[in-house]
Design a protein around this motif. Structure first.
Motif, PDB file in Angstrom:
ATOM      1  N   LEU A 134       0.935  -1.336  -0.061  1.00 13.89           N
ATOM      2  CA  LEU A 134       0.048   0.032  -0.016  1.00 13.89           C
ATOM      3  C   LEU A 134       0.862   1.234  -0.073  1.00 13.89           C
ATOM      4  O   LEU A 134       0.541   2.278  -0.659  1.00 13.89           O
ATOM      5  CB  LEU A 134      -0.868   0.110   1.155  1.00 13.89           C
ATOM      6  N   ASP A 135       1.914   1.156   0.853  1.00 12.85           N
ATOM      7  CA  ASP A 135       2.716   2.394   0.842  1.00 12.85           C
ATOM      8  C   ASP A 135       3.575   2.688  -0.434  1.00 12.85           C
ATOM      9  O   ASP A 135       3.801   3.819  -0.756  1.00 12.85           O
ATOM     10  CB  ASP A 135       3.895   2.240   2.131  1.00 12.85           C
ATOM     11  N   THR A 157       1.638   0.012  12.114  1.00 13.50           N
ATOM     12  CA  THR A 157       0.862  -1.389  12.306  1.00 13.50           C
ATOM     13  C   THR A 157      -0.327  -1.482  13.152  1.00 13.50           C
ATOM     14  O   THR A 157      -0.935  -2.572  13.115  1.00 13.50           O
ATOM     15  CB  THR A 157       2.049  -2.264  12.832  1.00 13.50           C
ATOM     16  N   ALA A 158      -0.531  -0.559  13.996  1.00  5.56           N
ATOM     17  CA  ALA A 158      -1.710  -0.627  15.088  1.00  5.56           C
ATOM     18  C   ALA A 158      -2.875  -0.868  14.175  1.00  5.56           C
ATOM     19  O   ALA A 158      -3.766  -1.911  14.775  1.00  5.56           O
ATOM     20  CB  ALA A 158      -1.894   0.657  15.788  1.00  5.56           C
ATOM     21  N   PRO A 159      -3.442  -0.443  12.886  1.00 10.82           N
ATOM     22  CA  PRO A 159      -4.727  -0.691  12.301  1.00 10.82           C
ATOM     23  C   PRO A 159      -4.534  -2.326  12.077  1.00 10.82           C
ATOM     24  O   PRO A 159      -5.814  -2.683  12.242  1.00 10.82           O
ATOM     25  CB  PRO A 159      -4.511  -0.151  11.063  1.00 10.82           C
ATOM     26  N   GLY A 207      -6.825  -2.419   2.681  1.00  5.85           N
ATOM     27  CA  GLY A 207      -7.259  -1.087   2.254  1.00  5.85           C
ATOM     28  C   GLY A 207      -8.125  -0.113   3.057  1.00  5.85           C
ATOM     29  O   GLY A 207      -7.896   1.022   3.335  1.00  5.85           O
ATOM     30  N   PRO A 208      -9.410  -0.882   3.335  1.00  5.82           N
ATOM     31  CA  PRO A 208     -10.352   0.002   3.946  1.00  5.82           C
ATOM     32  C   PRO A 208      -9.799   0.317   5.601  1.00  5.82           C
ATOM     33  O   PRO A 208     -10.232   1.135   6.142  1.00  5.82           O
ATOM     34  CB  PRO A 208     -11.526  -1.093   4.049  1.00  5.82           C
ATOM     35  N   ILE A 209      -9.027  -0.538   6.144  1.00  5.56           N
ATOM     36  CA  ILE A 209      -8.644  -0.493   7.479  1.00  5.56           C
ATOM     37  C   ILE A 209      -7.359   0.721   7.675  1.00  5.56           C
ATOM     38  O   ILE A 209      -7.454   1.224   8.535  1.00  5.56           O
ATOM     39  CB  ILE A 209      -7.944  -2.045   7.921  1.00  5.56           C
ATOM     40  N   LEU A 225      -5.014   6.796   5.214  1.00  7.54           N
ATOM     41  CA  LEU A 225      -3.415   6.592   5.115  1.00  7.54           C
ATOM     42  C   LEU A 225      -2.846   6.629   3.777  1.00  7.54           C
ATOM     43  O   LEU A 225      -1.926   7.119   3.453  1.00  7.54           O
ATOM     44  CB  LEU A 225      -2.913   5.591   6.186  1.00  7.54           C
ATOM     45  N   TYR A 226      -3.636   5.714   3.082  1.00  6.87           N
ATOM     46  CA  TYR A 226      -3.183   5.385   1.628  1.00  6.87           C
ATOM     47  C   TYR A 226      -4.319   5.542   0.865  1.00  6.87           C
ATOM     48  O   TYR A 226      -5.462   5.039   0.986  1.00  6.87           O
ATOM     49  CB  TYR A 226      -2.501   3.990   1.847  1.00  6.87           C
TER      50      TYR A 226
END
Length: 338
Positions: free
Chosen positions: A162-163, A302-304, A329-331, A335-336
């Motif tokens: 994702l990043d 990494t918390a999500p 993605g939804p989590i 952020l992204y």
């Protein structure tokens, strides 16, 4: 069958910011407050560790959030003592959330008369009352077999994917994933598949431990934006040398994505002065002030993922669903944007 008790989180001293972030994320997902158990984890004057819980945990599903990072022995003992305290307080189930599993590099006997410390740590955790393990990017996947209890090993590669797709979206055709050694090819190949990028390898040969005699690039990196992928960065010597070798072989620029930023000794100074454009690490290990101040080190959360995995374990639903970018993605929304 739905769990009738609420999840209880408790944190040691190893990474309190991550524990608080996991609690906040779980509160968001549940729509109700999830707080850390009120407890004290302190040391006597001689260094002995003392734990006391102020909240009732009888019959509760408890998750101890404690990476066993530096100082590894102190943080491991905190984890063991917290588990024993919870077991003696009649907790229904104890899950150890160990974002970074220390001693994982000692997973086999490399020569005569040496220990397999990862197995010893596994035995100690089970003996202390831990009934389930949740971790991320074990150094060696076979360590899961050292336990006779369930082990959920999360992967950072979906977060990294994702990043990368966010920060390199305009140059994805030039991105090449690089494994810094032959042993890490499987990890690098997995990320390369996720973002549909080619793969290269830096083959290193050592004359003796701690010294790199020679590095050879396998694959054509000319004009490529190279992304080195690994699970641990300790002193950063190999990483910085690999970046230099890639540029010498025609790479346009070099970035690194490392799950666990151990970054001990001269690591931060090396990264600061290296030819790498950026080093991306996760927050499985609490960042020191020098790491936070380093201009070319960036930390992804990494918390999500840990919050959702904890909820899934508590609910008795799939944890492997978090291995896919589409699920994450939804989590990580906000952020992204891919």
């Amino acid at each position: 069958m739905p769990n009738l008790t609420d999840p209880k989180l408790i944190s040691g001293n190893a990474n309190k910011p991550l524990a608080s972030a996991i609690a906040r994320r779980m509160s968001m997902h549940r729509g109700m407050s999830v707080d850390l158990v009120d407890a004290r984890v302190e040391r006597f004057n001689d260094g002995e560790i003392f734990v006391e819980m102020y909240d009732n945990v009888r019959g509760e599903d408890v998750f101890i959030i404690q990476p066993t990072s530096n100082p590894a022995n102190d943080n491991l003992m905190e984890l063991l003592i917290m588990s024993d305290a919870l077991r003696r307080s009649s907790a229904q189930r104890i899950t150890a959330v160990i974002p970074y599993f220390g001693y994982a590099r000692q997973d086999r006997r490399t020569k005569a008369r040496t220990p397999i410390t990862a197995k010893l740590v596994a035995n100690m955790l089970v003996e202390a009352g831990v009934e389930r393990i949740l971790t991320m990017d074990l150094h060696a996947a076979q360590i899961q077999g050292f336990f006779d209890i369930p082990v959920d090993n999360l992967y950072a590669s979906p977060i990294f994917a994702l990043d990368i797709m966010t920060h390199f979206k305009d140059q994805m055709d030039d991105v090449m994933i690089v494994s810094p050694d032959v042993g890490g090819v499987a990890r690098a190949r997995e990320l390369a598949k996720r973002i549909n990028a080619p793969l290269s390898i830096v083959d290193k040969r050592r004359e003796k431990p701690g010294e790199i005699a020679e590095m050879t690039v396998i694959g054509d990196v000319t004009g490529k934006t190279c992304i080195i992928v690994d699970d641990i960065c300790d002193t950063a010597g190999t990483l910085c040398k690999a970046a230099e070798v890639l540029l010498e072989n025609g790479a346009k620029e070099v970035h690194s994505y490392i799950t666990h930023g151990v970054l001990s000794g001269p690591a931060v100074e090396r990264v600061t002065n290296s030819v790498m454009k950026s080093l991306v690490i996760t927050d499985t290990i609490q960042a020191t002030d020098p790491v936070l101040a380093c201009h070319n080190i960036r930390i992804v959360p990494t918390a999500p993922m840990f919050a959702q995995a904890t909820l899934n374990i508590w609910n008795g639903t799939s944890v492997s669903s978090l291995f896919d970018v589409e699920t994450l993605g939804p989590i990580y929304e906000g952020l992204y944007t891919v």
